[in-house]
Design a protein around this motif. Structure first.
Motif, PDB file in Angstrom:
ATOM      1  N   UNK A 293       0.823  -1.201   0.000  1.00  0.00           N
ATOM      2  CA  UNK A 293       0.000   0.000   0.000  1.00  0.00           C
ATOM      3  C   UNK A 293       0.861   1.256   0.000  1.00  0.00           C
ATOM      4  N   UNK A 294       1.867   1.296   0.866  1.00  0.00           N
ATOM      5  CA  UNK A 294       2.719   2.484   0.957  1.00  0.00           C
ATOM      6  C   UNK A 294       3.434   2.758  -0.356  1.00  0.00           C
ATOM      7  N   UNK A 295       3.689   1.703  -1.125  1.00  0.00           N
ATOM      8  CA  UNK A 295       4.363   1.854  -2.410  1.00  0.00           C
ATOM      9  C   UNK A 295       3.428   2.349  -3.511  1.00  0.00           C
ATOM     10  N   UNK A 296       2.166   1.879  -3.514  1.00  0.00           N
ATOM     11  CA  UNK A 296       1.292   2.143  -4.653  1.00  0.00           C
ATOM     12  C   UNK A 296       0.229   3.197  -4.387  1.00  0.00           C
ATOM     13  N   UNK A 297       0.097   3.658  -3.130  1.00  0.00           N
ATOM     14  CA  UNK A 297      -0.995   4.546  -2.763  1.00  0.00           C
ATOM     15  C   UNK A 297      -1.164   5.723  -3.715  1.00  0.00           C
TER      16      UNK A 297
END
Length: 448
Positions: A293-297
């Protein structure tokens, strides 16, 4: 309390009389409203009951929070100009929005991670909004999947907010799910391609997403689930899957680390297929989901040209949220989307940004009539709503106050906050000598 039918223009008539009568009649037996009616006391009451982290996340703004202050101060530059001796016994709050007649000009803005303030989070908000016929804009960062939120208030008007992800396949999947679940429109938020410098959260070293909160739309999505599985299978050892810092550093084990791990595991059922906390603690998937999530948010590469893809992903009306410059408003109209949402994210993204009310008149003059104009950032009361509508907004969106109501009194708290704003708008309209929202214009105001 009586409820109103969604999209019934007659449903909101007489709301101020009903609201005041209900409150005063209940007061005879000693009952008082579940939440403070005054916006300042509502804020203070929420701060008293919420955790330090929860209140900071919701109330806080970017930097020194000058944008939050400016949003509110902008309303002080306008005054309503009453005209008595007009027959105002019957008043109409209805407006046309996205091809439907709505009973009021109020929307609920998208607010994420509502589980911070109440365990029923978005489900309670959806039911409260439905009970008073107000469309609810469901956040991409909601605490429950968008389908479950829709099921909690069948037939109610609702929109879905998209934070444009770094994965186009994920964006397409989210919009497809929203359309299948009966959402009326897509609200693409443009101003979060980078996370704002939120000093209250930084001082507390607290971001709820790192605890697995507010990512239910993602963990319930088949595309995201596949991204998580791919990342987990590519990990060389378990230490790779336990890092949620985004920097590849080992996380020091403390009681708070353990609590964060449990928080993540509790939200891992959709990934592991197990309701067992023990199973989810043992599985790497919930932890990998947070990293993914932190990568693609979000993506800082988003441009105007990318927005055309949204038309390929959904047939629903598309509203662009986060517009504050008149030239961007013109470009929005020329882009062929279906609406513009004037917002600076409630002052949460850029410190010392232009207050939204100051740009509303010019933006409305440029694009009003070509598409609906939604306004947020600073609305706290019915009188605020009247000023924004008079300056060119077609509908206005309420944010923080309903989160405070949720934290204080759950679904009833949200319902009362909405009720209070609408009741004040209704009585403000009548006391100004007007009988419909459509009569609110610059002649109803005096610049200070």
């Amino acid at each position: 309390m009586s409820t109103v039918a969604p999209n019934d223009p007659a449903a909101a008539r007489g709301i101020s009389r009903r609201t005041q009568s209900d409150i005063f009649r209940a007061g005879i037996s000693g009952a008082r409203p579940a939440v403070p009616v005054d916006a300042r006391r509502l804020d203070a009451a929420a701060e008293a009951v919420l955790s330090t982290e929860a209140y900071a996340y919701i109330a806080g703004g970017a930097g020194s929070e000058q944008t939050v202050i400016a949003n509110r101060s902008a309303f002080d530059r306008w005054q309503l100009w009453p005209r008595p001796l007009h027959e105002v016994s019957s008043r109409d709050l209805s407006v046309d929005f996205l091809g439907c007649t709505r009973p009021t000009p109020l929307l609920l803005a998208p607010l994420g991670v509502m589980e911070l303030v109440h365990p029923e989070a978005d489900l309670a908000v959806a039911r409260a909004a439905a009970s008073v016929g107000v469309p609810y804009t469901v956040s991409n960062q909601a605490s429950f999947p968008l389908e479950r939120i829709a099921q909690s208030a069948p037939g109610a008007p609702r929109l879905f907010q998209l934070y444009w992800s770094a994965s186009d396949e994920l964006n397409a999947s989210l919009l497809s799910r929203a359309e299948a679940a009966g959402y009326e429109a897509i609200v693409v938020t443009l101003d979060t391609h980078l996370l704002g410098w939120r000093t209250r959260d930084l001082d507390l070293a607290y971001l709820p997403f790192t605890r697995g909160m507010g990512i239910a739309q993602y963990t319930s999505d088949p595309v995201f689930q596949e991204l998580v599985k791919q990342r987990a299978s590519a990990a060389s050892d378990t230490s790779d899957t336990s890092d949620t810092s985004g920097e590849g550093k080992a996380v020091r084990v403390t009681p708070k680390t353990i609590a964060a791990g449990i928080s993540i595991a509790r939200r891992g059922t959709s990934l592991t297929g197990s309701r067992s906390l023990r199973d989810n603690l043992r599985s790497p998937l919930p932890r990998v989901a947070v990293e993914t999530f932190l990568d693609v948010f979000s993506t800082p590469t988003l441009t105007w040209d990318d927005l055309a893809k949204a038309r390929e992903w959904t047939s629903l009306p598309i509203i662009l949220k986060g517009i504050v410059h008149p030239d961007d408003a013109e470009r929005t109209a020329d882009a062929g989307v279906d609406g513009i949402w004037i917002s600076n994210h409630g002052g949460r993204q850029i410190d010392r940004s232009v207050p939204t009310l100051d740009v509303l008149p010019e933006i409305s003059e440029r694009v009003g009539g070509r598409m609906p104009v939604v306004f947020d950032s600073g609305i706290r009361s019915g009188a605020d709503a009247a000023i924004a509508l008079a300056l060119g907004a077609d509908v206005v969106a309420l944010g923080r106050p309903y989160a405070y109501g949720l934290g204080i009194a759950g679904e009833q708290g949200v319902r009362e906050v909405i009720r209070n704003v609408l009741a004040e708008l209704d009585i403000t309209l009548g006391l100004a000598g007007l009988t419909s929202v459509g009569e609110l214009d610059r002649d109803a105001l005096r610049a200070v």
